[in-house]
Scaffold this motif. Structure first.
Motif, PDB file in Angstrom:
ATOM      1  N   LYS A   1      53.520  30.871  69.520  1.00 39.93           N
ATOM      2  CA  LYS A   1      52.652  30.920  70.688  1.00 39.93           C
ATOM      3  C   LYS A   1      51.344  31.587  70.297  1.00 39.93           C
ATOM      4  O   LYS A   1      51.279  32.362  69.337  1.00 39.93           O
ATOM      5  CB  LYS A   1      53.312  31.675  71.841  1.00 39.93           C
TER       6      LYS A   1
ATOM      7  N   ASN B   1      46.850  32.194  71.592  1.00 38.07           N
ATOM      8  CA  ASN B   1      45.741  32.032  72.524  1.00 38.07           C
ATOM      9  C   ASN B   1      44.422  32.105  71.771  1.00 38.07           C
ATOM     10  O   ASN B   1      44.338  32.658  70.668  1.00 38.07           O
ATOM     11  CB  ASN B   1      45.789  33.105  73.622  1.00 38.07           C
TER      12      ASN B   1
ATOM     13  N   PHE C   1      48.860  28.259  74.055  1.00 33.31           N
ATOM     14  CA  PHE C   1      49.866  27.250  73.757  1.00 33.31           C
ATOM     15  C   PHE C   1      51.176  27.932  73.416  1.00 33.31           C
ATOM     16  O   PHE C   1      51.237  29.122  73.101  1.00 33.31           O
ATOM     17  CB  PHE C   1      49.432  26.351  72.595  1.00 33.31           C
ATOM     18  N   GLN C   2      52.252  27.143  73.460  1.00 35.21           N
ATOM     19  CA  GLN C   2      53.560  27.596  73.009  1.00 35.21           C
ATOM     20  C   GLN C   2      54.356  26.398  72.529  1.00 35.21           C
ATOM     21  O   GLN C   2      54.311  25.330  73.148  1.00 35.21           O
ATOM     22  CB  GLN C   2      54.322  28.303  74.130  1.00 35.21           C
TER      23      GLN C   2
ATOM     24  N   THR D   1      57.499  24.146  75.920  1.00 32.37           N
ATOM     25  CA  THR D   1      56.452  23.736  74.994  1.00 32.37           C
ATOM     26  C   THR D   1      55.275  23.200  75.802  1.00 32.37           C
ATOM     27  O   THR D   1      55.424  22.239  76.550  1.00 32.37           O
ATOM     28  CB  THR D   1      56.985  22.670  74.020  1.00 32.37           C
TER      29      THR D   1
ATOM     30  N   VAL E   1      50.564  23.488  76.535  1.00 35.27           N
ATOM     31  CA  VAL E   1      49.216  23.924  76.200  1.00 35.27           C
ATOM     32  C   VAL E   1      48.447  24.059  77.509  1.00 35.27           C
ATOM     33  O   VAL E   1      48.753  23.361  78.494  1.00 35.27           O
ATOM     34  CB  VAL E   1      48.531  22.925  75.241  1.00 35.27           C
TER      35      VAL E   1
ATOM     36  N   GLN F   1      48.562  24.508  82.939  1.00 32.40           N
ATOM     37  CA  GLN F   1      49.250  24.150  81.706  1.00 32.40           C
ATOM     38  C   GLN F   1      49.961  22.820  81.861  1.00 32.40           C
ATOM     39  O   GLN F   1      50.330  22.425  82.974  1.00 32.40           O
ATOM     40  CB  GLN F   1      50.247  25.233  81.304  1.00 32.40           C
TER      41      GLN F   1
ATOM     42  N   GLY G   1      52.943  20.109  79.828  1.00 29.29           N
ATOM     43  CA  GLY G   1      53.967  19.987  78.800  1.00 29.29           C
ATOM     44  C   GLY G   1      55.351  19.909  79.396  1.00 29.29           C
ATOM     45  O   GLY G   1      55.572  19.312  80.462  1.00 29.29           O
TER      46      GLY G   1
END
Length: 352
Positions: free
Chosen positions: A58, A60, A71-72, A95, A97, A108, A110
């Motif tokens: 993860k 930034n 993101f992750q 998961t 972004v 976000q 995902g």
């Protein structure tokens, strides 16, 4: 030729600080347990289980003082078997972004836990362990507590301890299908301040989703009566309409009210006793179930903890729930129709 090589080397060196601007971290969880599981009927065995163990990245990136990209990428990994349920070694968890503005909130996209799923957090004393509340709250194929694909979520800034989450899953599957209505809407209002943490959530899934049309309301809260004692409560009501393949019995089995109370008491700075009682009231006749869980947890330090739990599910004649079904690799035993299913577990969790 030498000039070209020098230019490439200089360009590469200049690119390194740009990459370093992104704050990226690697993290994970190794969570294993040894369990003695007894379904009250034909099964009584000792198992080794990996419980929602994971690996992830993860990070930034600060675009300007008010705008940040984040993101992750997170994958489930099993420490006890080569794969999960005959699938691949890895399974995608949260998961995503997104962009975050300090004044406007975060957006976000995902695949990640729905606001409805996250809302059980304040009352979740035995998460990913034998006795997890999802063994009642997520029972049946008409389940909630989902991680939806193709999702867009907006999270408000926190104001006075409150924030809200609104998520919309556009469709189920890898792409949208013509004339298919498989979207989902999930939202929550959350508060954390002083001794109180609480969430209220609503979720609705449309009729062409694989498990059919359903909606639910969930509330969870935790209140610290003292520095040592925390009281928790949970309530959920689900209405399952199903799809063309769903029988009336299935609709009644999965339409339910689930609620419970529990507490956590610190007997020492790093040691806590935990207990919870929950009940599930199904619309189907004689299909209710109660669950009791008691446990002790000791934190060896900030990263490593050990625990021991004992959990029992007492089923009505038409119920076959067990206290070990969710979030574990040792989870495939369900022969407890009308029985008392019990599990004793000793676990180790290492967060890194």
């Amino acid at each position: 030729m030498k000039k070209k090589l020098i230019a490439i080397a200089v360009g590469t060196a200049m690119a390194v600080p740009v990459v370093a601007m992104a704050d990226v971290s690697f993290y994970g969880r190794a969570h294993i347990s040894v369990d003695y599981l007894d379904d009250g009927a034909d099964y009584s065995e000792t198992n080794l289980s990996s419980n929602s163990s994971r690996l992830g990245f993860k990070g930034n990136h600060q675009i300007n003082p008010n705008l940040e990209a984040f993101f992750q990428i997170e994958q489930q990994i099993n420490f006890t078997t080569g794969n999960s349920d005959g699938g691949t070694d890895f399974a995608t968890r949260d998961t995503f972004v997104g962009l975050r503005n300090s004044d406007l909130g975060a957006l976000q996209v995902g695949r990640f836990d729905s606001p409805f799923k996250v809302a059980r957090g304040p009352a979740n004393l035995f998460g990913d362990q034998v006795g997890d509340m999802r063994n009642l709250a997520r029972a049946g194929d008409g389940r909630f507590d989902e991680r939806y694909d193709n999702t867009i979520q907006y999270t408000t800034p926190t104001m006075g301890g409150f924030n809200a989450k609104l998520a919309y899953s556009m469709y189920q599957g890898e792409w949208a299908v013509e004339d298919e209505d498989s979207d989902a809407l999930s939202m929550s209002l959350n508060y954390a301040g002083g001794p109180l943490e609480a969430s209220l959530a609503y979720e609705k899934v449309e009729e062409d989703a694989s498990r059919g049309e359903r909606d639910g309301i969930r509330a969870a809260a935790a209140y610290k009566l003292t520095d040592a004692f925390k009281l928790v409560g949970f309530y959920q009501t689900l209405d399952y309409d199903g799809n063309d393949a769903t029988t009336s019995l299935d609709r009644d089995l999965w339409t339910s009210d689930t609620y419970g109370v529990g507490g956590e008491y610190k007997v020492a700075p790093n040691t806590a006793l935990k207990a919870m009682w929950m009940t599930r009231d199904s619309d189907a006749d004689n299909a209710d179930a109660d669950m009791w869980v008691v446990g002790v947890e000791h934190k060896l330090d900030k990263a490593v903890r050990v625990y021991a739990n004992y959990a029992v599910v007492d089923n009505d004649d038409n119920s076959e729930l067990v206290p070990w079904k969710e979030a574990r690799t040792a989870n495939n035993v369900e022969n407890a129709m009308g029985e008392k299913a019990a599990g004793f577990t000793v676990g180790l969790r290492y967060d890194f």
